[in-house]
Every structure is written in structure tokens, then in C-alpha cells.
Design an enzyme around this catalytic site. Structure first.
Site, mmCIF file in Angstrom:
data_model
loop_
_atom_site.group_PDB
_atom_site.id
_atom_site.type_symbol
_atom_site.label_atom_id
_atom_site.label_comp_id
_atom_site.label_asym_id
_atom_site.label_seq_id
_atom_site.Cartn_x
_atom_site.Cartn_y
_atom_site.Cartn_z
ATOM 1 C CE LYS A 102 -3.806 -21.354 -8.204
ATOM 2 N NZ LYS A 102 -4.990 -21.169 -9.268
ATOM 3 C CB THR A 103 -4.123 -15.682 -4.224
ATOM 4 O OG1 THR A 103 -3.546 -15.910 -5.359
ATOM 5 C CG2 THR A 103 -3.567 -14.632 -3.235
ATOM 6 C CD GLU A 118 -1.695 -18.842 -4.754
ATOM 7 O OE1 GLU A 118 -1.917 -19.087 -5.920
ATOM 8 O OE2 GLU A 118 -1.461 -17.531 -4.103
#
Length: 479
Positions: free
Chosen positions: A129-130, A173
């Protein structure tokens, strides 16, 4: 776990409605990004902490107030108190907020309020995600869009994980661990993968998959997901059955954005790509690892479907600086290269260590790993041990699990025993204060050392460099 039915979803409040905001645990990665977003939006922000996290200096520079203690008086002049899932209901500031009748919001509610009236691109998935959120943000920036964003890590070039932009897009996110991503109302939902994790909240993998299906169904534009990623086949079918527009990426012949000829070297990853059968040429990212290529593919596909110029997308990828704590090279001392990597899920650990194995070349790979959460370490112990065994030497710390109790046979010692390495090449070192000396004892010139796992270890790369710089490492004596 939070009860999302009790939370206020995106679209019902704006950030300005919150008034003066106080964040409990403001230095944590998630809270820090939200704090920076609010501060750059002109909203008064204060927060409380118990340790001097790196992000706090930047918040003070932006006008934020940071209290280095948790006290009731910190709430003087505050309108809204924001907490995370990790904060217990009996926390002194939570109790005081309720006593004063202040608005109390979960972090996801405050973030959802900031999303109001923006075209949100929400990035979800068990891992990746990051980096994916960060690349998406940089692409929008290169295209002149000036997006707002909140990221679970700092963009290396910008030194920031949150910003209020003037453009129409909001990139964030979307965290599945406590179900809070179900209160967002994205225009685009990116789902990188679905693997077993956070089953203490979801119960089993089927419920987790159902949660991602519900999240994808909230998108009012389109969904982007990996055609050959874990757990996404059912997701794609389920969303299309709901009438949702789903675009896919990956190496699968059926992918809308198909990548091929993927090559990963120490200098980065590159691949050829085509969109719906039309060749687009080569894409490059200055971060190694096939998984990084897939993360970038998700963003390229999203950007193209948003109508962003191809040349700006290519330019953004080639200039992407990386994310702090994501394959971040901290420096070299005594001939030893030190990296910092946030990976803690087994799949991410395995991918990161395989990539670092390439970087190490003829040298050895040493990993310092602090497991993150007791339940994850217990439930995924075999998978974690398999990934950690890629290293030549493993130094395992005790689990970082705030508020969790370890049962008999659980924790770092059990994980150390499960790693398939000779006894002299793995060791359990519970406390950080003893780790630098152990790293020095085991290191030799040419090695690569990586600190990996839970958030607190992110502060330790510089300490390792300092310890190594004072050491006299000789191949015949080290190891």
C-alpha cells in the site's frame, strides 16, 4: 477492531468542521500523515506523544503543538480529539474528552472528513500500500495535479507523508486491519493483493476477502487490482457481478495492463507494458524487485484511466525517489551497507530479502527483525520463518505488540527457533540496546545489514551505522 456502523463516513463532514484538532499519539506514522495534512490545510493541530519521533520536528515547524506527555490539560482549547485503534478507551485523554463533551473521532473519520469534495484514490491491499500510494502521488504531482495525500511512510524527496493540495485528487492508504477502510467513498479503489492477515479482527480469510469486496464496491468510478495477485480472482468476479468497472494489471495474458520482460537488478526494475493490447514501451523504476514493478503497474494503469499524459507517467516513475523505510539505504560503515525496510508480513519479508540478497552480491545478508504484533507472529510463524531464512544470519527481537499478551511458546524466541538456519547463524536478542553489538560481532566488510519489521526499529539504522563506524571489522575475525 472498530464498529464501522458507528463511524461517520466520507462526505458528511469536512476537515474545517473539526475545529481545533488534537491527535493522541501524533508521532505514529498514520497520525503524523493526518496531522501534516491538517496543518497544511490551515487547521489548528495539537497532539500528545511519549517519545521524540522523527516526524515531530516537522509538525512543530508547521505550527503544530506537541505535548510530550498524555495529560488531561492537553485538551484545553480543543474541539475534536482523534484516536487510533491502538488507543484504549480508558486512556486519560479519551476519558477527559468524553467528560468535556468534545467530539471524539477515530482516525479514519478525520481522514474521511478531509476527503470530502475530493476525487479520492484509495489504495488497499495486504501489502504494497505505502509504495503504491507514494508512486500514485508522485505521478499526479508530475502531471501538475497537486494532490492532497496521506501516506503510511515519508516520500524520500519531499520528507513528508501528508499534504493538502490544490488539485482535485486525494490519495490515501486504506487500511483493512481494523475495517476502517469501509467508511471511505473512493472514486478509484486500488487493491494490490489479498492474503491472510489481521485474522484476529476478520476471523478467517473468507471474511477478509468479503471485506475487500465491500471496499471495492464503494468505488463510484473504477477498481484497479492485480490480475495474478493473491486472492484477487474472486474479487474481480464479485465486483463485475455488481456492475463495477474493474481494470487489471500484471503478467497474466488477460490483464488490461500487461507487463512482460520484467528485469530486476540492483539499480532498479524495468518492464515492457501494453494497455488492452496496445504497446506502450518500457517503464523503469529505480527500486529493485519484481514486487516494486507490480506496485508501479497499478499506478500506471490508474493514471492512464484517469487520462494523465503517458510522458508524465514515465517521467514520474523514473524520478521516483522511494519511500523512507522501504528499501532505504541508510549508509555504509566499515564496509557494511545498512538498509531499512518496513516489511513485516511474510510475503513482503520474503520479497524484500530476496531483493537484498541480489544487492549483497558476494557479501552476506544479515537481517535484524522485530516481529510486529503477537497474533501475526503466532499465526504466520512458519511463513515468517521461511522468509527470514533467505538471510545468512538472523537477529530476532521480541515482538512489538502494544496491548497484546504473549502466550506460552509465542513471540520472538519461538520465531527464532523456527527459522531454518544453523544455530550459530540465528539468535534471539530481545532488547534493542543489545542489537548493535551483536551486529558488529557478526558483520564483516562487504555484508548487507537490514533492519526490518515493527515501527520502532525504524529509528535504529543510524545507531547501527554509528556502532559499525567504530568497529574494526576484519574478515578473519568477524562472523
Amino acid at each position: 477492531m472498530v464498529n464501522t456502523a458507528e463511524l461517520t463516513p466520507a462526505g458528511e463532514m469536512t476537515a474545517e468542521d473539526l475545529g481545533s484538532v488534537h491527535l493522541i499519539g501524533i508521532g505514529g506514522v498514520g497520525m503524523a500523515g493526518l496531522a501534516r495534512l491538517l496543518l497544511t490545510r490551515g487547521i489548528p493541530v495539537s497532539g500528545s506523544e511519549l517519545r521524540e519521533w522523527p516526524a515531530l520536528a516537522g509538525m512543530r515547524a508547521l505550527g503544530g503543538t506537541v505535548h510530550m506527555a498524555h495529560e488531561a490539560s492537553n485538551l484545553d482549547g480543543v474541539d475534536t480529539v482523534v484516536y487510533s485503534t491502538a488507543i484504549p478507551r480508558d486512556h486519560v485523554e479519551m476519558v477527559e474528552a468524553r467528560r468535556r463533551g468534545l467530539r471524539v473521532l477515530h482516525r479514519s473519520e478525520a481522514l474521511a472528513a478531509a476527503m470530502t469534495n475530493r476525487q479520492t484514490i484509495a489504495v488497499a491491499g495486504t501489502h504494497g500500500k505505502t509504495t503504491t500510494t507514494s508512486i500514485m502521488t508522485v505521478i499526479l504531482q508530475h502531471a501538475g495535479q497537486d494532490p492532497s495525500f496521506v501516506i503510511g511512510g515519508e516520500l524520500s524527496a519531499a520528507g513528508s507523508n501528508g499534504h493538502h493540495g490544490t488539485g482535485p485528487h486525494f490519495v490515501a492508504e486504506a487500511d483493512e486491519h481494523d475495517r476502517s477502510f469501509l467508511i471511505y467513498r473512493p472514486h478509484v479503489a486500488i487493491i494490490t493483493n489479498i492474503e491472510g492477515d489481521h485474522l484476529n479482527n476478520w476471523g478467517d480469510l473468507d471474511n477478509l476477502k468479503a471485506g475487500f469486496l465491500e471496499f471495492g464496491g464503494l468505488a463510484d468510478g473504477f477498481v484497479v487490482t492485480c490480475a495474478d495477485g493473491p486472492g484477487t480472482e474472486e474479487l474481480i468476479a464479485g465486483l463485475r457481478a455488481q456492475g463495477k468497472t474493474v481494470y487489471t494489471y500484471g503478467e497474466s495474458p488477460d490483464a488490461d495492463f500487461r507487463i512482460s520482460d520484467v528485469v530486476s537488478t540492483v539499480s532498479g526494475v524495468r518492464y515492457q507494458a501494453e494497455l488492452e493490447g496496445k504497446p506502450l514501451g518500457e517503464f523503469k523504476l529505480a527500486l529493485p524487485g519484481k514486487h516494486m514493478g507490480l506496485n508501479s503497474a497499478a499506478t500506471v494503469l490508474t493514471a492512464l484511466k484517469l487520462g494523465l499524459p503517458l510522458d508524465k507517467i514515465v517521467e514520474a516513475l523514473e524520478s521516483f525517489p522511494g519511500v523512507r523505510r522501504r528499501f532505504e539505504r541508510k549508509g555504509t560503515a566499515a564496509g557494511v551497507r545498512v538498509y531499512d525496510e518496513y516489511a513485516y508480513h511474510p510475503t513482503s519479508v520474503l520479497a524484500a530479502l530476496r531483493t537484498l540478497r541480489e544487492v549483497a552480491g558476494d557479501g552476506r545478508l544479515l537481517v535484524v527483525f522485530q516481529p510486529y504484533r503477537v497474533y501475526r507472529t503466532r499465526d504466520l510463524q512458519a511463513e515468517l520463518a521461511e522468509g527470514l531464512a533467505v538471510a545468512d544470519e538472523a537477529i530476532i527481537m521480541e515482538v512489538f505488540g502494544p496491548g497484546e499478551a504473549r502466550g506460552p511458546g509465542e513471540g520472538g524466541l519461538a520465531l527464532t527457533a523456527a527459522i531454518d538456519l544453523p544455530a550459530d547463524r540465528k539468535i534471539f536478542v530481545p532488547d534493542w540496546e543489545d542489537v548493535p553489538a551483536e551486529v558488529v560481532r557478526r558483520s564483516r566488510p562487504g555484508d548487507v545489514v537490514v533492519t526490518m519489521g515493527a515501527p520502532p526499529i525504524s529509528l535504529m539504522g543510524d545507531e547501527l551505522l554509528a556502532a559499525l563506524s567504530e568497529a574494526d571489522l576484519r574478515p578473519d575475525l568477524a562472523g
